[in-house]
Design an enzyme around this catalytic site. Structure first.
Site, mmCIF file in Angstrom:
data_model
loop_
_atom_site.group_PDB
_atom_site.id
_atom_site.type_symbol
_atom_site.label_atom_id
_atom_site.label_comp_id
_atom_site.label_asym_id
_atom_site.label_seq_id
_atom_site.Cartn_x
_atom_site.Cartn_y
_atom_site.Cartn_z
ATOM 1 N N ARG A 1 -4.720 -2.416 -4.781
ATOM 2 C CA ARG A 1 -5.651 -1.862 -3.788
ATOM 3 C C ARG A 1 -5.316 -0.397 -3.523
ATOM 4 O O ARG A 1 -4.327 0.133 -4.037
ATOM 5 C CB ARG A 1 -5.576 -2.647 -2.480
ATOM 6 C CG ARG A 1 -4.178 -2.729 -1.876
ATOM 7 C CD ARG A 1 -4.197 -3.185 -0.430
ATOM 8 N NE ARG A 1 -4.982 -2.259 0.370
ATOM 9 C CZ ARG A 1 -4.523 -1.107 0.861
ATOM 10 N NH1 ARG A 1 -3.273 -0.730 0.617
ATOM 11 N NH2 ARG A 1 -5.292 -0.315 1.562
ATOM 12 N N ASP B 1 1.717 -5.732 -8.760
ATOM 13 C CA ASP B 1 1.650 -5.722 -7.297
ATOM 14 C C ASP B 1 2.250 -7.015 -6.772
ATOM 15 O O ASP B 1 2.268 -8.032 -7.487
ATOM 16 C CB ASP B 1 0.204 -5.587 -6.810
ATOM 17 C CG ASP B 1 0.100 -4.926 -5.448
ATOM 18 O OD1 ASP B 1 0.647 -5.489 -4.474
ATOM 19 O OD2 ASP B 1 -0.521 -3.849 -5.342
ATOM 20 N N ASP C 1 7.704 -7.715 -7.254
ATOM 21 C CA ASP C 1 8.161 -6.981 -6.078
ATOM 22 C C ASP C 1 9.158 -5.919 -6.523
ATOM 23 O O ASP C 1 10.202 -6.250 -7.093
ATOM 24 C CB ASP C 1 8.827 -7.968 -5.114
ATOM 25 C CG ASP C 1 9.205 -7.340 -3.780
ATOM 26 O OD1 ASP C 1 9.277 -6.096 -3.692
ATOM 27 O OD2 ASP C 1 9.446 -8.100 -2.829
ATOM 28 N N VAL C 2 8.841 -4.651 -6.267
ATOM 29 C CA VAL C 2 9.721 -3.575 -6.741
ATOM 30 C C VAL C 2 11.069 -3.567 -6.036
ATOM 31 O O VAL C 2 12.006 -2.916 -6.500
ATOM 32 C CB VAL C 2 9.060 -2.180 -6.602
ATOM 33 C CG1 VAL C 2 7.800 -2.089 -7.454
ATOM 34 C CG2 VAL C 2 8.770 -1.845 -5.143
ATOM 35 N N ASN D 1 3.839 3.725 -7.988
ATOM 36 C CA ASN D 1 3.070 3.944 -6.766
ATOM 37 C C ASN D 1 3.507 3.050 -5.609
ATOM 38 O O ASN D 1 3.303 3.397 -4.447
ATOM 39 C CB ASN D 1 1.584 3.707 -7.058
ATOM 40 C CG ASN D 1 0.740 3.716 -5.807
ATOM 41 O OD1 ASN D 1 0.534 4.752 -5.187
ATOM 42 N ND2 ASN D 1 0.259 2.535 -5.418
ATOM 43 N N TYR E 1 11.145 6.584 6.471
ATOM 44 C CA TYR E 1 10.139 6.684 5.406
ATOM 45 C C TYR E 1 10.177 8.072 4.778
ATOM 46 O O TYR E 1 10.197 8.227 3.549
ATOM 47 C CB TYR E 1 8.763 6.402 5.994
ATOM 48 C CG TYR E 1 7.606 6.600 5.047
ATOM 49 C CD1 TYR E 1 7.343 5.687 4.037
ATOM 50 C CD2 TYR E 1 6.755 7.698 5.184
ATOM 51 C CE1 TYR E 1 6.269 5.854 3.170
ATOM 52 C CE2 TYR E 1 5.678 7.874 4.330
ATOM 53 C CZ TYR E 1 5.436 6.953 3.329
ATOM 54 O OH TYR E 1 4.359 7.134 2.478
ATOM 55 N N LYS F 1 11.201 9.085 0.926
ATOM 56 C CA LYS F 1 10.289 9.833 0.058
ATOM 57 C C LYS F 1 10.931 11.133 -0.419
ATOM 58 O O LYS F 1 10.732 11.549 -1.573
ATOM 59 C CB LYS F 1 8.973 10.116 0.791
ATOM 60 C CG LYS F 1 8.113 8.890 1.034
ATOM 61 C CD LYS F 1 7.709 8.207 -0.260
ATOM 62 C CE LYS F 1 6.640 7.148 -0.040
ATOM 63 N NZ LYS F 1 6.278 6.457 -1.306
ATOM 64 N N ILE G 1 -4.672 10.334 3.300
ATOM 65 C CA ILE G 1 -5.636 9.814 2.340
ATOM 66 C C ILE G 1 -6.373 8.636 2.975
ATOM 67 O O ILE G 1 -5.749 7.658 3.417
ATOM 68 C CB ILE G 1 -4.944 9.348 1.045
ATOM 69 C CG1 ILE G 1 -4.063 10.476 0.479
ATOM 70 C CG2 ILE G 1 -5.974 8.887 0.021
ATOM 71 C CD1 ILE G 1 -4.824 11.739 0.100
ATOM 72 N N THR H 1 -7.742 5.700 2.652
ATOM 73 C CA THR H 1 -7.958 4.389 2.062
ATOM 74 C C THR H 1 -8.611 3.500 3.112
ATOM 75 O O THR H 1 -8.700 3.860 4.296
ATOM 76 C CB THR H 1 -6.627 3.766 1.626
ATOM 77 O OG1 THR H 1 -5.799 3.579 2.800
ATOM 78 C CG2 THR H 1 -5.897 4.663 0.640
#
Length: 271
Positions: free
Chosen positions: A21, A42, A80-81, A107, A178, A182, A211, A213
């Site tokens: 998504r 995902d 799951d990363v 991503n 966060y 990053k 962004i 979404t």
């Protein structure tokens, strides 16, 4: 004069994490439009159904179903990363199913908790571990799993994803962990570019701003869209297509001599 190729990634295979998504879905579809076969990775391959506007736009089709509709091959892997073995199995499975790996887009990621949960002096060990593992550790695990398939082939593209939060703090210090995760992705990207560059593999990072979404649009409205847009020189929110356009530059020969770079996709917010 450079000859324009409508499908410059024909014959290539891409893996995109967090692609069910939002921006990740836009990345995967753009790569397919450029001619690549795509593996969608995902935690939930149908997570788009959880956001009404995205479900409506998708017309009930998963990312891989959409890509197959474009005439490209596509496979989906639930992974799951934050679990290094899980993401390695997914990437290995993608190579087995599609034959190779040429483009890797890391991503998957995201924030967690409220602004107060993530204040730098208040953040709990549980919060820190969750956010750092989802973003920084997840990116490292994904790159490690993908690099072994990219090496030795003379050409490859890795694109990681940071955020404008990786280069600027928010008023009051919210979302600090966060942002730190990053920022770590950005430095890791620069280092990986140094390591893999001699093998013809470029490694770059996109840093989206606000962004719109389906999920974030509602959050922007709650915060106050007008106030947010005052900080954006272009005076509009970005779209997943804006991010996909920047990705297109990096993964095609347009960006062949660009590596180790962080590209903000934020309408000038961090300038």
């Amino acid at each position: 004069m450079v000859e324009h190729k409508s499908q410059p990634l024909a014959g290539k295979v891409a893996v995109v994490t967090g692609a069910a998504r939002g921006i990740g879905r836009a990345y995967a579809i753009r790569l397919a439009e450029l001619g690549a076969d795509v593996a969608v990775v995902d935690r939930d391959l149908r997570s788009f159904t959880k956001v009404a506007s995205e479900d409506e736009a998708a017309a009930g089709r998963s990312t891989e179903e959409h890509i197959i509709g474009l005439g490209r091959r596509a496979v989906g892997f639930a992974a799951d990363v934050t679990d290094a073995d899980s993401i390695e199995r997914a990437i290995d499975g993608a190579v087995t199913a599609l034959g190779q790996l040429d483009v890797l887009v890391c991503n998957a990621g995201g924030g967690s908790g409220s602004m107060s949960d993530s204040l730098p002096a208040n953040a709990t060990a549980q919060h820190v571990n969750a956010v750092v593992h989802l973003n920084l550790v997840g990116t490292i695990s994904t790159c490690r799993a993908g690099a072994k398939h990219l090496r030795g082939r003379g050409w490859g593209r890795i694109v990681t994803v940071s955020s404008m939060a990786g280069s600027r703090s928010f008023p009051g210090g919210g979302y600090s962990i966060y942002g730190a995760a990053k920022a770590g992705i950005e430095m890791y990207t620069r280092s990986l570019a140094q390591e893999l560059g001699p093998e013809g593999i470029t490694v770059n990072c996109l840093a989206p701003g606000y962004i719109a979404t389906g999920r974030l649009s509602a959050m922007f409205d709650d915060i106050g869209s007008g106030d947010l847009l005052k900080s954006v020189p272009l005076r509009r929110f970005g779209t997943p297509a804006d991010c996909a356009g920047a990705l297109e530059f990096l993964v095609t020969d347009l960006g062949a001599y660009v590596t180790g770079t962080i590209i903000p996709v934020d309408g000038g917010t961090t300038t």
